[in-house]
Design a protein around this motif. Sequence first.
Motif, short mmCIF file in Angstrom:
data_model
loop_
_atom_site.label_atom_id
_atom_site.label_comp_id
_atom_site.label_asym_id
_atom_site.label_seq_id
_atom_site.Cartn_x
_atom_site.Cartn_y
_atom_site.Cartn_z
N ASP A 78 0.83 -1.20 0.00
CA ASP A 78 0.00 0.00 0.00
C ASP A 78 0.87 1.26 0.00
OD1 ASP A 78 -2.26 -1.45 -0.06
OD2 ASP A 78 -2.84 -1.11 2.02
N GLN A 82 0.97 4.11 -2.75
CA GLN A 82 0.71 5.51 -2.45
C GLN A 82 1.87 6.38 -2.92
OE1 GLN A 82 -0.24 6.00 1.68
NE2 GLN A 82 -1.94 4.52 1.56
N ALA A 87 -2.56 4.79 -5.51
CA ALA A 87 -3.60 4.36 -4.57
C ALA A 87 -4.46 5.54 -4.12
CB ALA A 87 -2.95 3.73 -3.35
#
Lengths: 87, 87, 87, 87
Positions: A78, A82, A87
């Motif tokens: 994640d 990002q 994301a």
Amino acid sequence: MSDDIAKAGDNLIAAERLRHIVARIERLEEEKKALGDDIKEVYAEAKGSGFDTKIIRQVIRLRKVEQADRQEQEALLDLYMQALGMA
Amino acid sequence: MSDDIAKAGDNLIAAERLRHIVARIERLEEEKKALGDDIKEVYAEAKGSGFDTKIIRQVIRLRKVEQADRQEQEALLDLYMQALGMA
Amino acid sequence: MSDDIAKAGDNLIAAERLRHIVARIERLEEEKKALGDDIKEVYAEAKGSGFDTKIIRQVIRLRKVEQADRQEQEALLDLYMQALGMA
Amino acid sequence: MSDDIAKAGDNLIAAERLRHIVARIERLEEEKKALGDDIKEVYAEAKGSGFDTKIIRQVIRLRKVEQADRQEQEALLDLYMQALGMA
DNA sequence: GATGCGCTTTAAATGC
DNA sequence: GCATTTAAAGCGCATC
């Protein structure tokens, strides 16, 4: 003087809230203990069926860390996503 | 030969039972952890209301030992009764 | 080079201290075990005199929790005193 | 009637002996606990000196079984010696 | 806000 | 096999 009265009232209220807090915690701890007993029972039952509980415990521990690893990896993914604005 | 087949079948059954046991334990542990989190939350909330969690913990501990005390007394009484042939 | 010499010296000293620590612990555990044996002996002797050791154990356990109770009460009182700025 | 008196006397004596037994055990357990605390202290001290207590525990455990092994071997040797009429 | 430390709780081992 | 005793883990707390 009326300060003292107010303070006494506050103490009563505080005492009542404390009582409530203690009751809630004790209730939760009771349930928690019951679950602990349930778990113990499952192990006992497994042992009665001829399983080695020590190994079962290891299996569960292992699965726990593997799960933690997976979650960690996903968190890392994640983060990368990002960082890459994906994301 | 048919022994081997029987044994293979047993292993399958054992594996299935093991899987079931592990699933049950993991489920129970999950619930147990949730309760632990709930308890933590109550403490945090109490702290936020100005209570000293140290005192709350002490109160709960005290109540626990008092309860244990009562149970021990009853157990002792039972033992005496048995020893005296009154139970 | 002299670093290595220093390190080797440190290791020697550390090893010596470790040896000392282990010796101390082993000595204490030996004494502890002796006391455990003494206790067992007293129980055996009591049993030989016709006492029910189960009851004796229960009595001792009960006295222990009562004592714990007292200590908890004092600890709680102390906490309250502190909370009220009286300690 | 005099039987009852004798019995009451016996009970008193038994109660007195029980008191004595409990006192002895409690005294011994106190000392045992003190030694346990001493051991804990040594570990804490070792930790403060940078040692890994977990490893120290392993060392001590290992030495214990080795010692047991040695004693077992010596016992076996004694047995052989006796069997050979050499002891 | 993170880290380390002690303490409480929980698991494992051992002996009866 | 169960209860006690001992080792390890988890957790909250204090400190920096």
